[in-house]
Scaffold this motif. Structure first.
Motif, PDB file in Angstrom:
ATOM      1  N   TYR A 103     -25.504  -6.799 -80.232  1.00 35.51           N
ATOM      2  CA  TYR A 103     -25.564  -6.306 -78.865  1.00 35.51           C
ATOM      3  C   TYR A 103     -26.700  -5.301 -78.733  1.00 35.51           C
ATOM      4  CZ  TYR A 103     -23.315  -1.745 -79.880  1.00 35.51           C
ATOM      5  OH  TYR A 103     -23.023  -0.483 -80.334  1.00 35.51           O
ATOM      6  N   SER A 104     -27.068  -5.055 -77.511  1.00 36.64           N
ATOM      7  CA  SER A 104     -28.120  -4.087 -77.241  1.00 36.64           C
ATOM      8  C   SER A 104     -27.907  -3.518 -75.845  1.00 36.64           C
ATOM      9  CB  SER A 104     -29.500  -4.733 -77.336  1.00 36.64           C
ATOM     10  OG  SER A 104     -30.531  -3.758 -77.200  1.00 36.64           O
ATOM     11  N   THR A 105     -28.427  -2.351 -75.625  1.00 37.38           N
ATOM     12  CA  THR A 105     -28.431  -1.766 -74.286  1.00 37.38           C
ATOM     13  C   THR A 105     -29.878  -1.669 -73.820  1.00 37.38           C
ATOM     14  OG1 THR A 105     -28.537   0.517 -75.111  1.00 37.38           O
ATOM     15  CG2 THR A 105     -26.345  -0.425 -74.751  1.00 37.38           C
ATOM     16  N   SER A 106     -30.070  -1.751 -72.518  1.00 34.24           N
ATOM     17  CA  SER A 106     -31.418  -1.643 -71.973  1.00 34.24           C
ATOM     18  C   SER A 106     -31.400  -0.744 -70.746  1.00 34.24           C
ATOM     19  CB  SER A 106     -31.978  -3.021 -71.592  1.00 34.24           C
ATOM     20  OG  SER A 106     -31.254  -3.565 -70.494  1.00 34.24           O
ATOM     21  N   ARG A 107     -32.507  -0.076 -70.517  1.00 36.82           N
ATOM     22  CA  ARG A 107     -32.639   0.737 -69.324  1.00 36.82           C
ATOM     23  C   ARG A 107     -32.735  -0.176 -68.108  1.00 36.82           C
ATOM     24  NH1 ARG A 107     -37.440   4.876 -70.448  1.00 36.82           N
ATOM     25  NH2 ARG A 107     -36.466   6.015 -68.708  1.00 36.82           N
ATOM     26  N   THR A 108     -32.251   0.295 -66.979  1.00 31.76           N
ATOM     27  CA  THR A 108     -32.264  -0.527 -65.763  1.00 31.76           C
ATOM     28  C   THR A 108     -33.247   0.006 -64.721  1.00 31.76           C
ATOM     29  OG1 THR A 108     -30.380   0.726 -64.883  1.00 31.76           O
ATOM     30  CG2 THR A 108     -29.891  -1.313 -66.077  1.00 31.76           C
ATOM     31  N   GLN A 114     -35.105  -5.282 -69.834  1.00 26.73           N
ATOM     32  CA  GLN A 114     -34.031  -6.269 -69.706  1.00 26.73           C
ATOM     33  C   GLN A 114     -34.541  -7.667 -70.044  1.00 26.73           C
ATOM     34  OE1 GLN A 114     -32.694  -5.622 -65.558  1.00 26.73           O
ATOM     35  NE2 GLN A 114     -33.654  -3.617 -65.842  1.00 26.73           N
ATOM     36  N   ALA A 115     -35.747  -7.977 -69.575  1.00 27.99           N
ATOM     37  CA  ALA A 115     -36.308  -9.319 -69.754  1.00 27.99           C
ATOM     38  C   ALA A 115     -36.501  -9.662 -71.223  1.00 27.99           C
ATOM     39  CB  ALA A 115     -37.636  -9.437 -69.006  1.00 27.99           C
ATOM     40  N   MET A 116     -36.906  -8.690 -72.036  1.00 27.81           N
ATOM     41  CA  MET A 116     -37.171  -9.001 -73.443  1.00 27.81           C
ATOM     42  C   MET A 116     -35.892  -9.375 -74.188  1.00 27.81           C
ATOM     43  SD  MET A 116     -38.026  -5.161 -74.833  1.00 27.81           S
ATOM     44  CE  MET A 116     -36.782  -3.857 -74.891  1.00 27.81           C
ATOM     45  N   LEU A 117     -34.747  -8.867 -73.740  1.00 29.90           N
ATOM     46  CA  LEU A 117     -33.473  -9.265 -74.337  1.00 29.90           C
ATOM     47  C   LEU A 117     -33.023 -10.629 -73.823  1.00 29.90           C
ATOM     48  CD1 LEU A 117     -31.623  -5.821 -74.175  1.00 29.90           C
ATOM     49  CD2 LEU A 117     -32.440  -6.964 -76.238  1.00 29.90           C
ATOM     50  N   LEU A 118     -33.127 -10.829 -72.525  1.00 30.54           N
ATOM     51  CA  LEU A 118     -32.721 -12.107 -71.924  1.00 30.54           C
ATOM     52  C   LEU A 118     -33.532 -13.268 -72.504  1.00 30.54           C
ATOM     53  CD1 LEU A 118     -32.405 -10.872 -68.241  1.00 30.54           C
ATOM     54  CD2 LEU A 118     -30.510 -11.600 -69.707  1.00 30.54           C
ATOM     55  N   LYS A 119     -34.825 -13.046 -72.759  1.00 29.04           N
ATOM     56  CA  LYS A 119     -35.668 -14.103 -73.328  1.00 29.04           C
ATOM     57  C   LYS A 119     -35.227 -14.493 -74.724  1.00 29.04           C
ATOM     58  CE  LYS A 119     -39.964 -12.993 -70.859  1.00 29.04           C
ATOM     59  NZ  LYS A 119     -41.344 -12.447 -71.011  1.00 29.04           N
ATOM     60  N   ASP A 344     -33.990  -1.093 -61.029  1.00 31.27           N
ATOM     61  CA  ASP A 344     -34.810  -2.307 -60.942  1.00 31.27           C
ATOM     62  C   ASP A 344     -34.169  -3.311 -61.900  1.00 31.27           C
ATOM     63  OD1 ASP A 344     -36.717  -4.184 -60.451  1.00 31.27           O
ATOM     64  OD2 ASP A 344     -38.332  -3.170 -61.535  1.00 31.27           O
ATOM     65  N   ALA A 345     -33.098  -3.949 -61.433  1.00 38.72           N
ATOM     66  CA  ALA A 345     -32.262  -4.770 -62.305  1.00 38.72           C
ATOM     67  C   ALA A 345     -32.558  -6.249 -62.157  1.00 38.72           C
ATOM     68  CB  ALA A 345     -30.785  -4.507 -62.007  1.00 38.72           C
ATOM     69  N   HIS A 346     -32.408  -6.958 -63.262  1.00 40.65           N
ATOM     70  CA  HIS A 346     -32.524  -8.414 -63.244  1.00 40.65           C
ATOM     71  C   HIS A 346     -31.391  -8.985 -62.389  1.00 40.65           C
ATOM     72  CE1 HIS A 346     -32.238 -12.563 -64.841  1.00 40.65           C
ATOM     73  NE2 HIS A 346     -33.535 -12.428 -65.049  1.00 40.65           N
ATOM     74  N   PRO A 347     -31.624 -10.086 -61.677  1.00 36.71           N
ATOM     75  CA  PRO A 347     -30.580 -10.657 -60.812  1.00 36.71           C
ATOM     76  C   PRO A 347     -29.249 -10.900 -61.520  1.00 36.71           C
ATOM     77  CG  PRO A 347     -32.683 -11.705 -60.355  1.00 36.71           C
ATOM     78  CD  PRO A 347     -32.904 -10.812 -61.523  1.00 36.71           C
ATOM     79  N   SER A 348     -29.273 -11.189 -62.805  1.00 38.47           N
ATOM     80  CA  SER A 348     -28.023 -11.447 -63.539  1.00 38.47           C
ATOM     81  C   SER A 348     -27.181 -10.189 -63.710  1.00 38.47           C
ATOM     82  CB  SER A 348     -28.335 -12.045 -64.912  1.00 38.47           C
ATOM     83  OG  SER A 348     -29.088 -11.147 -65.706  1.00 38.47           O
ATOM     84  N   LEU A 349     -27.780  -9.016 -63.500  1.00 36.34           N
ATOM     85  CA  LEU A 349     -27.049  -7.754 -63.615  1.00 36.34           C
ATOM     86  C   LEU A 349     -26.510  -7.251 -62.282  1.00 36.34           C
ATOM     87  CD1 LEU A 349     -29.341  -5.820 -66.123  1.00 36.34           C
ATOM     88  CD2 LEU A 349     -27.015  -6.593 -66.570  1.00 36.34           C
ATOM     89  N   ILE A 350     -27.047  -7.747 -61.191  1.00 36.09           N
ATOM     90  CA  ILE A 350     -26.648  -7.266 -59.869  1.00 36.09           C
ATOM     91  C   ILE A 350     -25.144  -7.374 -59.622  1.00 36.09           C
ATOM     92  CG2 ILE A 350     -26.942  -7.591 -57.389  1.00 36.09           C
ATOM     93  CD1 ILE A 350     -29.296  -6.232 -58.810  1.00 36.09           C
ATOM     94  N   PRO A 351     -24.475  -8.476 -60.024  1.00 33.68           N
ATOM     95  CA  PRO A 351     -23.026  -8.536 -59.804  1.00 33.68           C
ATOM     96  C   PRO A 351     -22.258  -7.392 -60.443  1.00 33.68           C
ATOM     97  CG  PRO A 351     -23.865 -10.707 -60.349  1.00 33.68           C
ATOM     98  CD  PRO A 351     -24.996  -9.748 -60.568  1.00 33.68           C
ATOM     99  N   TYR A 352     -22.736  -6.892 -61.580  1.00 33.96           N
ATOM    100  CA  TYR A 352     -22.046  -5.787 -62.252  1.00 33.96           C
ATOM    101  C   TYR A 352     -22.190  -4.479 -61.457  1.00 33.96           C
ATOM    102  CZ  TYR A 352     -21.742  -8.997 -66.196  1.00 33.96           C
ATOM    103  OH  TYR A 352     -21.468 -10.086 -66.997  1.00 33.96           O
ATOM    104  N   PHE A 353     -23.374  -4.251 -60.901  1.00 30.38           N
ATOM    105  CA  PHE A 353     -23.557  -3.075 -60.051  1.00 30.38           C
ATOM    106  C   PHE A 353     -22.665  -3.173 -58.814  1.00 30.38           C
ATOM    107  CE2 PHE A 353     -27.471  -2.742 -62.505  1.00 30.38           C
ATOM    108  CZ  PHE A 353     -27.594  -1.376 -62.676  1.00 30.38           C
TER     109      PHE A 353
END
Length: 376
Positions: A103-108, A114-119, A344-353
Motif C-alpha cells: 500500500y501507499s499514500t499519496s498527496r492529493t 496519485q497518477a504514478m501509483l495508479l499507473k 486536485d484529485a484523480h476522478p477515481s478518488l472523488i467518490p471518497y471525498f
C-alpha cells in the motif's frame, strides 16, 4: 536526504525523510529480517547526482509492504523517474518476498503523485482527511496493490452497518469483488460504566517511548490480531484508572497525528465517554485520530461511527489468518476544520471525498427547526 528537504523543506512530517539516525537505521536493517527496508535510488551517472528515491518497508510476518518516500530531484521532474522507481520497487517486492499486498499514500494537492501509483496497478481505497501537516493540513489518499489471487481468498463478511454500505459499494467497484452479504442498523449506545455512580472519567497520558513499547509487548504477546497496525509502534499510553483501560497509540507530535493501535479492553467499555477521551486527546495536541477495525467487527464499527468516527477507507485482504484474508476499515476523526479547496484529485478518488463530506455533515450539522443543513 537532500532530496526530501528539497521537496518538503523542514515541514516533512515523516522521520524516514528528515531524521538521519532513522534513515541510517533503515539502511542498516538486516535484509533477511522479518521487518526491513528496501531502498531504491536512481542516479544520473553523467552528473553524479541522485535523480530520485523510493523506499519499500516490509513486514514479512504480516505479509504486507508499504511504498513510501518517493521523491524526485528538482532537475529530474516530469521525466518519469518516480514512475520507473515505483514500477521497479513494487515488482521486486512481489517477486522476491511473500507479501499479499503493498500500500501507499499519496498527496492529493497534485495529480502527479496519485497518477504514478495508479499507473503501477495500485487501486484507490479511500482517503486520510487532514491526516498530515506539511505546510498546511493535507488529505492523503490510500492506494493498494495485491498479489494475484489474494482478493479471492477473502473471508466472507455476513453483515456490516448500514452507514458503511456506500463506502463498501465504492470499494467493491474498484476491486471487482463483493465485500459483504447484508447490512443492518446500529443499536443505541450503552451508558458509560460508572455513570450512575457519578464517577468521572479521567485520562492520564504517558509519553515514554521505551516504557510504552515494553508495556505493550508484555500485554500483547502473540496477539497479532489485537495489535494489528502495520508499520506503527506505540509511543504513547493513555490510561483511565476508573476502568483500568490502557490505550496504546502512535503519536506524531509534528503534525498532531495519532493512531490508536491496541487496548487492554474494548473501547466500548467507555460507552458515551469516548467523547471525553477525544477531548482529552485534543488537549494534548492530538487533532487527528484513526483506527483500523476488522470489517467483520459489527459492534466496534457501530460504536465508533456512533461516536463521530467516519469510515474513510476500506483495505480489502489486509490481514491473513489461517489462509483466509480479512478486510479492514479505516475510521478517522479530525478536530481540524475540513478544507478541500486545494484538492486536485484523480476522478477515481472523488467518490471518497464525496462520501466523507456527506457523512461528516450528517454527523456534525444538525437540524434547526424546519431547516436541515444541506437542504434548500
Amino acid at each position: 536526504m537532500a532530496l526530501y528537504f528539497q521537496a518538503y523543506g523542514p515541514d516533512y512530517p515523516l522521520e524516514i525523510g528528515t531524521n538521519k539516525a532513522v534513515m541510517q537505521t533503515a539502511l542498516e536493517t538486516p535484509k533477511d529480517g522479518l521487518e526491513h527496508f528496501q531502498w531504491y535510488v536512481m542516479r544520473d551517472r553523467e552528473r553524479h547526482a541522485l535523480a530520485g528515491s523510493c523506499i519499500v518497508e516490509l513486514d514479512l510476518s504480516l505479509k504486507i509492504g508499504k511504498v513510501t518516500g518517493v521523491t524526485v530531484g528538482k532537475n529530474y521532474q516530469g521525466r518519469g523517474v518516480a514512475n520507473r522507481l515505483i514500477e521497479y520497487a513494487a515488482n521486486a517486492a512481489f517477486e522476491t518476498h511473500d507479501v499479499n499486498s503493498l500500500y501507499s499514500t499519496s498527496r492529493t494537492v497534485a495529480l502527479s503523485s496519485q497518477a504514478m501509483l495508479l499507473k503501477n496497478g495500485f487501486m484507490p481505497l479511500g482517503i486520510f482527511p487532514n491526516a498530515r501537516k506539511i505546510k498546511t493540513y493535507e488529505t492523503l489518499s490510500l492506494m493498494g496493490r495485491f498479489r494475484p489471487g489474494v482478493l479471492e481468498k477473502r473471508k466472507p463478511v455476513a453483515i456490516i452497518p448500514t452507514d458503511l454500505v456506500p463506502m463498501a459499494k465504492t470499494v467493491e467497484k474498484i476491486i471487482g469483488h463483493p465485500l459483504y452479504v447484508a447490512a443492518d442498523q446500529c443499536p443505541s449506545l450503552p451508558p458509560v460504566i460508572g455513570e450512575n455512580e457519578n464517577r468521572r472519567l479521567e485520562f492520564e497520558f504517558i509519553d515514554a517511548t521505551h516504557f510504552v513499547h515494553k508495556r505493550s509487548e508484555e500485554l500483547f504477546k502473540q496477539d497479532e490480531k489485537g495489535t494489528f497496525y502495520p508499520f506503527h509502534r506505540p509511543n504513547l499510553l493513555i490510561f483511565e484508572p476508573t476502568l483500568g483501560l490502557e490505550i496504546f497509540a502512535c503519536f506524531t507530535k509534528k503534525d498532531h497525528y495519532c493512531v490508536i493501535i491496541s487496548t487492554n479492553r474494548s473501547l466500548r467499555s467507555l460507552g458515551r465517554g469516548l467523547k471525553n477521551l477525544i477531548f482529552a486527546m485534543q488537549e494534548q495536541g492530538i487533532y487527528y485520530t484513526e483506527l483500523l477495525v476488522d470489517l467483520d467487527n459489527f459492534s466496534s464499527l457501530c460504536y465508533l461511527m456512533e461516536n463521530n468516527f467516519i469510515p474513510s477507507a476500506i483495505y480489502p485482504a489486509m490481514r491473513e489468518e489461517d489462509g483466509a484474508m480479512h478486510d479492514y476499515v479505516l475510521l478517522t476523526r479530525t478536530m481540524v476544520p475540513l478544507d478541500f479547496s486545494d484538492i486536485d484529485a484523480h476522478p477515481s478518488l472523488i467518490p471518497y471525498f464525496k462520501l466523507y463530506t456527506e457523512q461528516w455533515a450528517s454527523r456534525n450539522l444538525k437540524a434547526f427547526g424546519d431547516h436541515t443543513w444541506g437542504q434548500a
